[in-house]
Motif scaffolding. Structure first.
Motif, mmCIF file in Angstrom:
data_model
loop_
_atom_site.group_PDB
_atom_site.id
_atom_site.type_symbol
_atom_site.label_atom_id
_atom_site.label_comp_id
_atom_site.label_asym_id
_atom_site.label_seq_id
_atom_site.Cartn_x
_atom_site.Cartn_y
_atom_site.Cartn_z
ATOM 1 N N GLY A 238 11.597 18.878 2.296
ATOM 2 C CA GLY A 238 12.739 19.202 3.161
ATOM 3 C C GLY A 238 13.822 18.150 3.168
ATOM 4 N N GLY B 206 8.508 12.944 1.946
ATOM 5 C CA GLY B 206 9.756 12.283 2.329
ATOM 6 C C GLY B 206 9.891 10.890 1.729
ATOM 7 N N ARG C 120 0.822 -1.216 0.000
ATOM 8 C CA ARG C 120 0.000 0.000 0.000
ATOM 9 C C ARG C 120 0.852 1.262 0.000
ATOM 10 N N ALA D 80 4.474 7.233 3.085
ATOM 11 C CA ALA D 80 3.557 8.359 2.811
ATOM 12 C C ALA D 80 4.125 9.678 3.306
ATOM 13 N N HIS E 290 16.662 18.314 12.264
ATOM 14 C CA HIS E 290 15.623 17.325 12.057
ATOM 15 C C HIS E 290 15.774 16.648 10.694
ATOM 16 N N ALA F 72 7.255 12.173 5.523
ATOM 17 C CA ALA F 72 7.743 12.359 6.886
ATOM 18 C C ALA F 72 6.531 12.282 7.809
ATOM 19 N N ILE G 212 3.911 13.383 9.916
ATOM 20 C CA ILE G 212 3.289 14.692 10.165
ATOM 21 C C ILE G 212 2.954 14.843 11.655
ATOM 22 N N LYS G 213 2.562 13.731 12.274
ATOM 23 C CA LYS G 213 2.179 13.808 13.700
ATOM 24 C C LYS G 213 3.401 14.138 14.555
HETATM 25 N N1 CO8 Z 1 2.524 11.094 8.735
HETATM 26 C C1 CO8 Z 1 1.882 10.540 9.781
HETATM 27 N N2 CO8 Z 1 0.852 9.664 9.625
HETATM 28 C C2 CO8 Z 1 0.471 9.378 8.368
HETATM 29 C C3 CO8 Z 1 1.086 9.937 7.246
HETATM 30 C C4 CO8 Z 1 2.189 10.839 7.445
HETATM 31 N N3 CO8 Z 1 2.869 11.382 6.437
HETATM 32 N N4 CO8 Z 1 0.480 9.472 6.136
HETATM 33 C C5 CO8 Z 1 -0.489 8.650 6.556
HETATM 34 N N5 CO8 Z 1 -0.511 8.582 7.900
HETATM 35 C C6 CO8 Z 1 -1.406 7.809 8.763
HETATM 36 C C7 CO8 Z 1 -2.785 8.439 8.809
HETATM 37 O O1 CO8 Z 1 -2.827 9.493 9.742
HETATM 38 C C8 CO8 Z 1 -3.635 7.259 9.213
HETATM 39 O O2 CO8 Z 1 -3.472 7.038 10.597
HETATM 40 P P1 CO8 Z 1 -4.796 6.979 11.559
HETATM 41 O O3 CO8 Z 1 -5.506 5.750 11.073
HETATM 42 O O4 CO8 Z 1 -4.196 6.836 12.912
HETATM 43 O O5 CO8 Z 1 -5.562 8.210 11.307
HETATM 44 C C9 CO8 Z 1 -2.960 6.084 8.507
HETATM 45 O O6 CO8 Z 1 -1.624 6.524 8.201
HETATM 46 C C10 CO8 Z 1 -3.632 5.710 7.198
HETATM 47 O O7 CO8 Z 1 -3.742 6.872 6.404
HETATM 48 P P2 CO8 Z 1 -5.126 7.373 5.772
HETATM 49 O O8 CO8 Z 1 -6.277 6.952 6.590
HETATM 50 O O9 CO8 Z 1 -4.996 8.831 5.493
HETATM 51 O O10 CO8 Z 1 -5.139 6.534 4.406
HETATM 52 P P3 CO8 Z 1 -5.814 6.922 3.029
HETATM 53 O O11 CO8 Z 1 -5.738 5.704 2.172
HETATM 54 O O12 CO8 Z 1 -7.164 7.533 3.253
HETATM 55 O O13 CO8 Z 1 -4.893 8.081 2.387
HETATM 56 C C11 CO8 Z 1 -2.781 9.090 1.801
HETATM 57 C C12 CO8 Z 1 -3.562 7.784 2.043
HETATM 58 C C13 CO8 Z 1 -3.334 9.805 0.539
HETATM 59 C C14 CO8 Z 1 -1.336 8.709 1.568
HETATM 60 C C15 CO8 Z 1 -2.926 10.004 3.041
HETATM 61 O O14 CO8 Z 1 -2.605 9.267 4.207
HETATM 62 C C16 CO8 Z 1 -2.014 11.224 3.019
HETATM 63 O O15 CO8 Z 1 -2.305 12.184 2.321
HETATM 64 N N6 CO8 Z 1 -0.923 11.184 3.808
HETATM 65 C C17 CO8 Z 1 -0.030 12.311 3.963
HETATM 66 C C18 CO8 Z 1 0.831 12.491 2.738
HETATM 67 C C19 CO8 Z 1 1.720 13.701 2.916
HETATM 68 O O16 CO8 Z 1 1.262 14.827 3.027
HETATM 69 N N7 CO8 Z 1 3.024 13.469 2.919
HETATM 70 C C20 CO8 Z 1 4.011 14.530 3.073
HETATM 71 C C21 CO8 Z 1 4.418 14.667 4.500
HETATM 72 S S1 CO8 Z 1 5.483 16.037 4.810
HETATM 73 C C22 CO8 Z 1 6.987 15.508 4.280
HETATM 74 O O17 CO8 Z 1 7.153 14.400 3.868
HETATM 75 C C23 CO8 Z 1 8.107 16.475 4.401
HETATM 76 C C24 CO8 Z 1 9.426 15.775 4.176
HETATM 77 C C25 CO8 Z 1 10.561 16.628 4.559
HETATM 78 C C26 CO8 Z 1 10.837 16.656 6.021
HETATM 79 C C27 CO8 Z 1 12.172 17.214 6.274
HETATM 80 C C28 CO8 Z 1 12.311 17.661 7.730
HETATM 81 C C29 CO8 Z 1 13.561 18.452 7.900
#
Ligand code: CO8
Length: 258
Positions: free
Chosen positions: A140, A109, A60, A64, A84, A66, A68-69
């Motif tokens: 980032g 990430g 799956r 997904a 970080h 970094a 976020i929480k």
């Molecule tokens: N962080 C934390 N938890 C996550 C993340 C994430 N990136 N992605 C998914 N999860 C968790 C969800 O919160 C959920 O947990 P819970 O059941 O406890 O609520 C579980 O995984 C399943 O996710 P969904 O229910 O959302 O599943 P869907 O099938 O509905 O959706 C998606 C899947 C489309 C992938 C959706 O989860 C999503 O959009 N996720 C976030 C994607 C995102 O925005 N990623 C970018 C994050 S920021 C980043 O990566 C910055 C990198 C640079 C950092 C550098 C620091 C210096």
């Protein structure tokens, strides 16, 4: 083999496997994942019995993004002073070739982690994107830098500024993905590809990766000079003598990694 909290590791022949294992968070990359992946990759890198590394996730999600929480409540000062996610640079620096075997989401990430690898094999289910703009931040872990080098300015800009995802076929057309394979073949294909690399002379493979990195990081003249010198240095290896002798004797080479 060392036990890790957030990943599984395994050695299959001369191939080291790192499997991200946070299914409850779609393999979101928190600090512990970073520490585990970096430690495992460095351990494989230091082992001459390993000639290639594969990083993968679940069906799956490759990852997904970094976590976020983990990041949400941090201040800018904490992000800077804690450097970080800075340790990911050590993952990008391993000398052993690394294959990302991507199925499902490779976002933020996750996409950036794939781009730290040398080869990206994508299942036909893979989806790539840099959605950070949707969170009020920007990539980032290399997204704005490596994505441009992979797909060019305009494709990278569209993806980063809109946050939209692209599927595996589009990613392959754009040059982000080395090859798309049916999802059911992904792991076998990654193992076969890694075995092919691991069957070569390790010094020449390390040198090739260093020269490829030089191409990404330096102006052309500097990269060409680096390549020429490394090419010359390989003539002091036993494997160069064996590789060229095998060609002339019309047989398969037997590399000794020296
Ligand atoms: N962080 C934390 N938890 C996550 C993340 C994430 N990136 N992605 C998914 N999860 C968790 C969800 O919160 C959920 O947990 P819970 O059941 O406890 O609520 C579980 O995984 C399943 O996710 P969904 O229910 O959302 O599943 P869907 O099938 O509905 O959706 C998606 C899947 C489309 C992938 C959706 O989860 C999503 O959009 N996720 C976030 C994607 C995102 O925005 N990623 C970018 C994050 S920021 C980043 O990566 C910055 C990198 C640079 C950092 C550098 C620091 C210096």
């Amino acid at each position: 083999m060392t036990e890790y909290e957030t990943i599984l590791t395994e050695q299959r022949g001369r191939v080291g496997w790192i499997t991200l294992n946070r299914p409850e968070a779609l393999n979101a990359l928190n600090s512990q994942v970073m520490r585990d992946v970096v430690a495992a990759a460095e351990a494989f890198d230091a082992d001459e019995g390993v000639g290639a590394i594969v990083v993968t996730g679940s069906e799956r999600a490759f990852a997904a993004g970094a976590d976020i929480k983990e990041m949400q409540g941090k201040t800018g000062r904490e992000m800077i002073m804690g450097d970080h996610f800075g340790a990911w640079a050590r993952f990008a620096d391993v000398r052993t070739p690394v294959i990302a075997a991507v199925s499902g989401y490779a976002l933020g990430g996750g996409c950036e982690l794939a781009m730290m690898c040398d080869i990206i094999l994508a299942a036909d289910t893979a989806r790539f994107g840099q959605p950070e703009v949707n969170l009020g931040v920007i990539p980032g872990m290399g997204g704005t830098q490596r994505l441009i080098r992979a797909v060019g300015y305009y494709k990278a800009a569209e993806l980063i500024l809109t946050g939209r995802m692209m599927d595996a076929a589009e990613a392959e057309r754009a040059g982000l993905v080395s090859r798309v394979v049916p999802a059911s073949d992904l792991l076998d294909d990654a193992q076969r590809t890694a075995e092919t690399i691991a069957s070569k002379s390790l010094p020449s493979v390390f040198a090739a990766k260093a020269a490829l990195d030089a191409a990404m990081e330096s102006p052309l003249a500097e990269g060409l000079r680096f390549e020429r010198h490394v090419f010359a240095a390989l003539f002091d290896t036993a494997d160069q003598k064996e590789g060229m002798a095998a060609f002339r004797e019309k047989r398969e080479p037997r590399f000794t990694q020296r």
